[in-house]
Design a protein around this motif. Structure first.
Motif, PDB file in Angstrom:
ATOM      1  N   ALA A  33       0.809  -1.218   0.000  1.00  0.00           N
ATOM      2  CA  ALA A  33       0.000   0.000   0.000  1.00  0.00           C
ATOM      3  C   ALA A  33       0.845   1.272   0.000  1.00  0.00           C
ATOM      4  N   GLY A  34       2.164   1.129   0.000  1.00  0.00           N
ATOM      5  CA  GLY A  34       3.041   2.284  -0.161  1.00  0.00           C
ATOM      6  C   GLY A  34       3.716   2.786   1.087  1.00  0.00           C
ATOM      7  N   ALA A  35       3.492   2.139   2.238  1.00  0.00           N
ATOM      8  CA  ALA A  35       4.115   2.601   3.476  1.00  0.00           C
ATOM      9  C   ALA A  35       5.587   2.194   3.529  1.00  0.00           C
ATOM     10  N   GLU A  36       6.367   2.989   4.247  1.00  0.00           N
ATOM     11  CA  GLU A  36       7.706   2.575   4.641  1.00  0.00           C
ATOM     12  C   GLU A  36       7.519   1.626   5.817  1.00  0.00           C
ATOM     13  N   VAL A  37       8.155   0.463   5.765  1.00  0.00           N
ATOM     14  CA  VAL A  37       7.887  -0.569   6.765  1.00  0.00           C
ATOM     15  C   VAL A  37       9.160  -1.011   7.472  1.00  0.00           C
ATOM     16  N   VAL A  38       9.077  -1.066   8.804  1.00  0.00           N
ATOM     17  CA  VAL A  38      10.143  -1.636   9.628  1.00  0.00           C
ATOM     18  C   VAL A  38       9.648  -2.963  10.154  1.00  0.00           C
ATOM     19  N   ILE A  39      10.336  -4.051   9.788  1.00  0.00           N
ATOM     20  CA  ILE A  39       9.970  -5.359  10.306  1.00  0.00           C
ATOM     21  C   ILE A  39      10.880  -5.687  11.484  1.00  0.00           C
ATOM     22  N   ASN A  40      10.459  -6.669  12.254  1.00  0.00           N
ATOM     23  CA  ASN A  40      11.195  -7.005  13.470  1.00  0.00           C
ATOM     24  C   ASN A  40      11.180  -8.505  13.729  1.00  0.00           C
ATOM     25  N   GLY A  41      12.300  -8.980  14.218  1.00  0.00           N
ATOM     26  CA  GLY A  41      12.427 -10.356  14.681  1.00  0.00           C
ATOM     27  C   GLY A  41      13.658 -10.465  15.547  1.00  0.00           C
ATOM     28  N   ARG A  42      13.842 -11.610  16.178  1.00  0.00           N
ATOM     29  CA  ARG A  42      14.991 -11.779  17.072  1.00  0.00           C
ATOM     30  C   ARG A  42      16.216 -12.338  16.357  1.00  0.00           C
ATOM     31  N   LYS A  43      16.015 -12.853  15.126  1.00  0.00           N
ATOM     32  CA  LYS A  43      17.125 -13.485  14.417  1.00  0.00           C
ATOM     33  C   LYS A  43      17.464 -12.709  13.149  1.00  0.00           C
ATOM     34  N   GLN A  44      18.753 -12.459  12.955  1.00  0.00           N
ATOM     35  CA  GLN A  44      19.229 -11.683  11.816  1.00  0.00           C
ATOM     36  C   GLN A  44      18.825 -12.319  10.490  1.00  0.00           C
ATOM     37  N   ASP A  45      19.015 -13.634  10.361  1.00  0.00           N
ATOM     38  CA  ASP A  45      18.731 -14.291   9.085  1.00  0.00           C
ATOM     39  C   ASP A  45      17.245 -14.255   8.748  1.00  0.00           C
ATOM     40  N   ALA A  46      16.400 -14.413   9.755  1.00  0.00           N
ATOM     41  CA  ALA A  46      14.953 -14.365   9.514  1.00  0.00           C
ATOM     42  C   ALA A  46      14.525 -12.967   9.075  1.00  0.00           C
ATOM     43  N   LEU A  95      11.961  -7.751  21.910  1.00  0.00           N
ATOM     44  CA  LEU A  95      11.106  -6.692  22.439  1.00  0.00           C
ATOM     45  C   LEU A  95      10.409  -7.081  23.739  1.00  0.00           C
ATOM     46  N   SER A  96      10.812  -8.196  24.318  1.00  0.00           N
ATOM     47  CA  SER A  96      10.239  -8.589  25.607  1.00  0.00           C
ATOM     48  C   SER A  96      10.876  -7.819  26.756  1.00  0.00           C
ATOM     49  N   THR A  97      11.938  -7.070  26.474  1.00  0.00           N
ATOM     50  CA  THR A  97      12.634  -6.312  27.510  1.00  0.00           C
ATOM     51  C   THR A  97      12.535  -4.817  27.227  1.00  0.00           C
ATOM     52  N   SER A  98      12.674  -4.033  28.280  1.00  0.00           N
ATOM     53  CA  SER A  98      12.670  -2.577  28.099  1.00  0.00           C
ATOM     54  C   SER A  98      13.871  -2.142  27.267  1.00  0.00           C
ATOM     55  N   GLU A  99      15.011  -2.851  27.431  1.00  0.00           N
ATOM     56  CA  GLU A  99      16.211  -2.532  26.651  1.00  0.00           C
ATOM     57  C   GLU A  99      15.981  -2.745  25.158  1.00  0.00           C
ATOM     58  N   GLY A 100      15.308  -3.840  24.821  1.00  0.00           N
ATOM     59  CA  GLY A 100      15.015  -4.118  23.419  1.00  0.00           C
ATOM     60  C   GLY A 100      14.094  -3.080  22.815  1.00  0.00           C
ATOM     61  N   CYS A 101      13.072  -2.689  23.563  1.00  0.00           N
ATOM     62  CA  CYS A 101      12.149  -1.658  23.081  1.00  0.00           C
ATOM     63  C   CYS A 101      12.861  -0.316  22.937  1.00  0.00           C
ATOM     64  N   ASP A 102      13.715   0.017  23.910  1.00  0.00           N
ATOM     65  CA  ASP A 102      14.476   1.269  23.838  1.00  0.00           C
ATOM     66  C   ASP A 102      15.377   1.296  22.605  1.00  0.00           C
ATOM     67  N   ALA A 103      15.963   0.143  22.288  1.00  0.00           N
ATOM     68  CA  ALA A 103      16.850   0.067  21.125  1.00  0.00           C
ATOM     69  C   ALA A 103      16.078   0.300  19.831  1.00  0.00           C
TER      70      ALA A 103
END
Length: 278
Positions: free
Chosen positions: A44-57, A81-89
């Motif tokens: 639909a044209g949005a800029e998208v940031v995806i997320n996961g815990r593994k680099q290859d995935a 993203l289960s930690t505050s540190e991960g969310c802050d990053a």
């Protein structure tokens, strides 16, 4: 006045939304509903940031999105993203967004009497607090722009608590409370907050599980999946698993400019499992 022509990006299911100029973050989006949602937003044209815990995935998912939406800007954030540190990053790497889809989550059956505190806390931090932390980080920026969308991917289990996954149902009900409360908090700002409630959905993991069962029994995947739904969710009106695209279509609508009058809602994509009308 010369009319302005808007190019719209057509999704797989035929719905058309123009999300150009908007940035979306979809947590837990390397597969399943999260990936299907990211794909719909990108198309639909949005800029998208995806997320996961593994680099290859993350790299694999980003590459797949670029193939179907070559004009869209796709970025990946690798982090827990289960930690505050991960969310802050994540917030440090991407300080602002227009659309936040709180999709990251875990599930799994376990008897109540065999579910210790650490599992309850794990589900709370991943399924609930990730969305709380990220919403707290991004909503102010949306309010300043007078536009934004926050979407929690909850579940029909939020209302139809599974007796073998009480810890999971609890976390999904909590998401509904947070979502509704935030919608009230953002009232009149141009920012909407909603929840989407999928039912049994044919993600990659579920499909693999059903294929394994089909091999054992000699039945087809369709037979196995229909039997599962009728045994575990007999009130289903569609009497089948939903596809990840069907769920993503609802998320895409709620994320769009066209959904501006929808806020504080718990939108069901569960095939009619829930008996309540409202």
């Amino acid at each position: 006045m010369v009319p302005v022509k808007i190019t719209r990006f057509k999704g797989e299911a035929g719905m058309q939304f123009d999300l150009s100029g908007l940035k979306a973050i979809v947590t837990g989006s390397t597969a399943g509903i999260g990936f299907a949602t990211a794909r719909g937003l990108a198309v639909a044209g949005a800029e998208v940031v995806i997320n996961g815990r593994k680099q290859d995935a993350c790299e694999k998912a980003a590459a797949a999105l670029r193939k179907v939406a070559p004009k869209a800007k796709i970025e990946a954030f690798v982090g827990d993203l289960s930690t505050s540190e991960g969310c802050d990053a994540l917030v440090s790497a991407h300080p602002a967004c227009d659309i936040l889809v709180n999709n990251v989550g875990i599930f799994g059956p376990k008897d109540f009497f065999e579910t210790p505190d650490d599992i309850w806390e794990q589900y709370f931090h991943i399924n609930v607090m990730s969305g709380v932390r990220l919403s707290r980080a991004y909503l102010k920026g949306m309010e300043n722009k007078k536009w934004g969308r926050v979407i929690f991917i909850s579940s029909e289990s939020a209302q139809n608590i599974p007796q073998d996954m009480i810890h999971y149902g609890f976390s999904k009900t909590a998401q509904l409370a947070v979502s509704r409360g935030l919608a009230k908090r953002m009232a009149g700002t141009g920012v909407t907050v909603n929840s989407v409630l999928p039912g049994p959905t044919m993600s990659e993991g579920v499909k693999t599980m059903l294929e394994q069962e089909a091999e054992k029994t000699g039945k087809s995947v369709d037979e196995i999946s229909h039997g599962f739904v009728m045994q575990n969710r007999p009130s289903s009106l569609i009497q089948r698993f939903a596809t990840v695209e069907e769920v993503a279509n609802m998320v895409l609508y709620v994320a769009s400019r066209e959904s501006s009058a929808t806020s504080g809602a718990a939108l069901r994509v569960e095939g009619g499992i829930l008996e309540t009308i409202f």
